[in-house]
Design an enzyme around this catalytic site. Structure first.
Site, PDB file in Angstrom:
ATOM      1  N   HIS A   1      40.888  20.658 -44.020  1.00 26.05           N
ATOM      2  CA  HIS A   1      40.489  19.546 -43.144  1.00 26.05           C
ATOM      3  C   HIS A   1      40.182  18.348 -43.767  1.00 26.05           C
ATOM      4  CE1 HIS A   1      38.765  18.033 -39.405  1.00 26.05           C
ATOM      5  NE2 HIS A   1      37.648  17.608 -40.026  1.00 26.05           N
TER       6      HIS A   1
ATOM      7  N   SER B   1      38.900  13.305 -37.622  1.00 27.32           N
ATOM      8  CA  SER B   1      37.966  14.327 -37.020  1.00 27.32           C
ATOM      9  C   SER B   1      37.259  13.694 -35.761  1.00 27.32           C
ATOM     10  CB  SER B   1      36.917  14.681 -38.094  1.00 27.32           C
ATOM     11  OG  SER B   1      36.370  16.120 -37.432  1.00 27.32           O
TER      12      SER B   1
END
Length: 263
Positions: free
Chosen positions: A225, A89
């Site tokens: 995620h 990320s």
């Protein structure tokens, strides 16, 4: 004072792996990864300003400043065993840009791995939380993605500090707009994505292929995620080790499924 969490200190490691954490995270979230990597690898988990070993410092809101700090942290380790950089990320951006800075110094890594982040120039496809949204809205969005500390709702002061940190990290990510005409990275690049990741849709991950002039490979997983947390850490670490070994340790056998995932 070191800014790394360093679970094992090896005098002559086969590989040195630096790991960059996600927005709102810290090095400690990636500590379990070390247990599943080869025992002769030196793993350095970097804490960015504002958390962990650097909790007394304010978090940075500018990606150039973040990368500059990370580059200074990593540079002393670039001259030695084969170096690999991995980030998830926010950490994916930091890993990629730190690799570029090290290459400019003539000390680039031998491999870069990016996870959970769309390729530069494809930010329009990402669905990041709004850093200016209310606390309730931001918390709801973050909880929907998983990977949140369980004690947040129990300690308001901790929650408030966490949200301040997340907002700063998200501002840095949302303002990140690199020059689209830069030369690609010289190091091999692997992208790790998840089929149900709303923060980094698979369509935004594929264009990472244009960010390297060396070998590019891609791995896709089920989940969202933070698909690799918890029980999935061991399998993810095995894939990570295979990708790095293929790039940095050419004498090692090449697993057949690794060839199939190459793009």
């Amino acid at each position: 004072m070191t800014h790394f969490v360093r679970p094992r200190r090896l005098e002559h490691p086969a590989v040195r792996l630096v790991v960059f954490h996600h927005a709102g995270g810290s090095a400690s979230a990636y500590f379990p990864l070390t247990r599943h990597l080869p025992p002769d690898w030196d793993v350095l988990l970097l804490d960015l300003p504002g958390r962990g070993k650097r909790h007394a410092l304010p978090a940075l809101e500018d990606m150039e400043l973040i990368v500059a700090a990370a580059t200074e942290d990593v540079a002393p380790y670039a001259d030695g065993p084969p170096l690999a950089l991995f980030g998830h990320s926010l950490g994916a951006v930091v890993a990629f840009e730190t690799a570029r800075e090290l290459e400019a110094r003539g000390a680039g890594p031998g491999w870069v791995g990016v996870s959970g982040r769309g390729a530069p120039g494809h930010e329009v496809l990402t669905r990041l939380p709004d850093h200016d949204s209310s606390d309730a809205e931001l918390m709801a969005r973050l909880k929907s993605m998983g990977g949140m500390p369980h004690q947040l709702d129990e300690v308001p002061a901790f929650r408030d500090r966490f949200l301040q940190l997340v907002r700063r990290d998200l501002r840095a990510v949302s303002a990140y707009r690199p020059d689209p005409h830069r030369a690609p990275l010289a190091a091999p690049l692997t992208v790790f994505g998840a089929a149900q990741d709303d923060w980094a849709p698979l369509a935004s991950m594929a264009p990472w292929a244009r960010q390297t002039r060396a070998r590019f490979s891609r791995r896709v997983y089920p989940g969202g995620h933070f698909h690799f947390l918890g029980g999935a850490f061991e399998a993810f670490a095995a894939d990570l080790a295979e990708e790095i070994s293929f790039a940095l340790l050419p004498a090692a056998p090449v697993p057949s499924h690794l060839v199939r995932t190459s793009v």
